[in-house]
Design an enzyme around this catalytic site. Structure first.
Site, PDB file in Angstrom:
ATOM      1  N   HIS A 114      58.084   7.618 -73.134  1.00 28.71           N
ATOM      2  CA  HIS A 114      59.223   7.290 -72.276  1.00 28.71           C
ATOM      3  C   HIS A 114      60.500   7.968 -72.763  1.00 28.71           C
ATOM      4  CE1 HIS A 114      61.337   3.841 -69.845  1.00 28.71           C
ATOM      5  NE2 HIS A 114      61.800   5.026 -69.539  1.00 28.71           N
ATOM      6  N   HIS A 173      63.820  10.390 -71.154  1.00 27.80           N
ATOM      7  CA  HIS A 173      64.470  11.008 -69.996  1.00 27.80           C
ATOM      8  C   HIS A 173      65.445  12.073 -70.498  1.00 27.80           C
ATOM      9  CE1 HIS A 173      62.869   7.886 -67.416  1.00 27.80           C
ATOM     10  NE2 HIS A 173      63.450   6.937 -68.131  1.00 27.80           N
ATOM     11  N   ARG A 194      66.485  12.249 -65.887  1.00 23.37           N
ATOM     12  CA  ARG A 194      67.250  11.027 -66.142  1.00 23.37           C
ATOM     13  C   ARG A 194      66.984  10.013 -65.029  1.00 23.37           C
ATOM     14  NH1 ARG A 194      73.529  11.148 -67.884  1.00 23.37           N
ATOM     15  NH2 ARG A 194      73.659   8.969 -68.502  1.00 23.37           N
ATOM     16  N   SER A 203      68.389   7.019 -64.272  1.00 18.33           N
ATOM     17  CA  SER A 203      69.513   6.419 -63.553  1.00 18.33           C
ATOM     18  C   SER A 203      70.140   7.407 -62.580  1.00 18.33           C
ATOM     19  CB  SER A 203      70.566   5.909 -64.533  1.00 18.33           C
ATOM     20  OG  SER A 203      71.117   6.985 -65.260  1.00 18.33           O
ATOM     21  N   GLU A 258      62.494   5.369 -74.928  1.00 13.99           N
ATOM     22  CA  GLU A 258      63.592   5.720 -74.014  1.00 13.99           C
ATOM     23  C   GLU A 258      64.823   6.129 -74.814  1.00 13.99           C
ATOM     24  OE1 GLU A 258      64.319   2.854 -70.847  1.00 13.99           O
ATOM     25  OE2 GLU A 258      65.156   4.407 -69.560  1.00 13.99           O
TER      26      GLU A 258
END
Lengths: 337, 337
Positions: free
Chosen positions: B6, B8, B70, B72, B283
């Site tokens: 995980h 990004h 990414r 978000s 992350e």
């Protein structure tokens, strides 16, 4: 004395649902009754209906349940403000009668006549009636009256402030509790409830609600949703956002109940969250009614998990009784010291 | 080899955001460009931009990051299907280039050009391009392209099936990952992400998705949202609903990552969820970037928590490497055995 802060009247006599069905049928037919109608239930029927709760209190060794109308049935998204008021008044009146029949077993918390798009100031009158006339000690506040569409402003918005002013004046807390979901994405008790708990906590991190209302008290049920499991995330987010330490932020204002239905979950909660911020709750005869085949006991017998935890006797006493007396101070007028 | 499932690309050169800003400005001005425009970033700029990730890999002793745009910034709620396609293609192309520059450090997972109201079948072409042409091994699937309004059908609805058919054909999993929230109730990383994880899991309990797709694999990030903490609730709900045991339900199909940012949370996850269903993830350079003052270490250094857990060496090996190879089988073509 052991106080269960989270019980709903999930076993009401069938006349209550019949009333609601009639109300919904009238809405569907286009007629919106302007009077609240009648609901006829005898005291004997009420006594009979709460036997499951009384049996569980005896079996589990708890004494008193802070008792409110069935959460999933509040369904604030149905009808309009009048619908919601009539329904809430009937539900609250039944709680009042049950508490009157068993004053040493139940203390009342009210449902609010919330409605999507209608400011919560609209609920002040019913809150006041329940607290000052019916002897209730708190309320259930729905952060999402739309039932899963989340159209209301966050709980920290000034939209809610007039209602909070009345809560503070009456010195009653609110349990942040959503109701049924009418969004197919969210199973009510498996997603919507838990999401609402998590959401409310993050809202409280983001804003200065408790600076504006230093004595406002909120109980986040279901063990605080995802929060204790993700305590590091929340500590880290608060830190990145230059917000207070979580323990400072929640100290006098935010409390979690113990509606977490396995030992490892309760152990985490008790380890992570200060004992001063945890209230014993079971939501028994609620979301999860079965026996856990791994233990042979009810999933929602949360007192067992607390008993089996390694918490000190002092901390257990706070969680099982003391904190409820602190968060719901009006209970002290009703109970022996 | 230690595989972080995980990651990004949160540190992309500023030209990427400038492209997006231009795209949004064009939407606001009423013009919706029909060509995807250009984005000029040099290889040196790309190399420089991922130095934070490479440093953390070295410092924390991890080897490879499964890397996607990414989360978000996916923001599927902005614009229309063409907007989303252009944006996704640029984001995915950058991931491809980073993976090409550091083939032993990053493996690609794609963003999908989802759009509210547009069936996910629309994303098949971009998935196929990323997997067959760019060598990607999975995708991020957003269960709520509306960004917090939850207007799409549940993930178990046939609405999603054509996309799942392609995932199965390509033998790639999806991480269930929402994006930014445009609902003021939901803080993105503090509420929306965690709620989506919890919501998806409950949807999987309710339906027979994995009977219809026995080889479909979903990773629920952020440690499964609230699920491990409420494992008793979910076991009990599944039981009351006559659904399979959770361990049977998830066995070959549902996996949790380890993006839980404190030791007690990870300990709960590792205790409750079978090791076969957990994939190491951090992350990192993500939602929580600070140092935990209680440990002096980064909150999101999740490998430390796993190292400090009491898990067996065999279970740790599964979580740190083996399960990623099983869930993302295309990774095995790219790595030494």
């Amino acid at each position: 004395m052991i106080i269960d802060c989270h019980g709903h009247y999930t076993t009401a006599p069938k006349q209550l649902q019949a009333y609601r069905d009639d109300q919904i049928a009238a809405l569907k037919s286009g007629s919106r009754p302007s009077d609240r109608g009648t609901l006829t239930i005898s005291d004997d029927e009420l006594r009979e209906s709460v036997q499951p709760q009384l049996k569980f209190q005896r079996d589990r060794g708890t004494d008193l349940t802070i008792f409110s109308p069935r959460a999933s049935a509040m369904a604030h998204h149905i009808g309009d403000a009048t619908t919601s008021l009539h329904w809430s008044q009937h539900c609250n009146d039944l709680i009042y009668r049950v508490c009157g029949l068993f004053p040493d077993k139940f203390v009342g918390v009210c449902q609010l006549p919330q409605t999507p798009g209608v400011p919560p100031a609209n609920c002040i009158e019913e809150l006041e009636r329940c607290v000052t006339e019916l002897g209730f000690i708190g309320c259930n506040l729905n952060p999402d009256p739309s039932g899963g569409h989340w159209t209301a402003p966050p709980l920290t918005d000034r939209y809610w402030y007039p209602f909070y002013e009345k809560m503070v004046e009456l010195d009653v807390p609110a349990m942040v509790h959503v109701s049924a979901s009418c969004n197919a994405n969210f199973h009510a008790t498996g997603a919507h409830y838990i999401n609402a708990d998590t959401t409310a906590f993050m809202q409280f991190i983001q804003a200065d609600l408790f600076k504006d209302f230093p004595t406002l008290r909120m109980i986040i049920p279901h063990g605080g949703g995802a929060v204790p499991y993700h305590w590091g995330r929340y500590r880290g987010l608060a830190q990145d956002m230059k917000r207070p330490l979580l323990t400072d932020l929640i100290r006098d204002n935010v409390f979690f109940d113990t509606c977490v239905y396995h030992q490892a979950g309760i152990d985490l909660l008790l380890k992570i969250v200060p004992a001063d911020n945890i209230l014993f709750g079971s939501e028994m005869v609620g979301a999860v009614r079965g026996l856990d085949p791994e233990t042979g006991k009810y999933y929602d017998d949360t007192k067992r998990y607390i008993d089996h935890s390694s918490l000190s006797a002092d901390a257990k006493a706070k969680i099982l009784e003391g904190n409820a007396r602190k968060v719901y101070p009006r209970i002290n007028k009703l109970l022996p010291a």
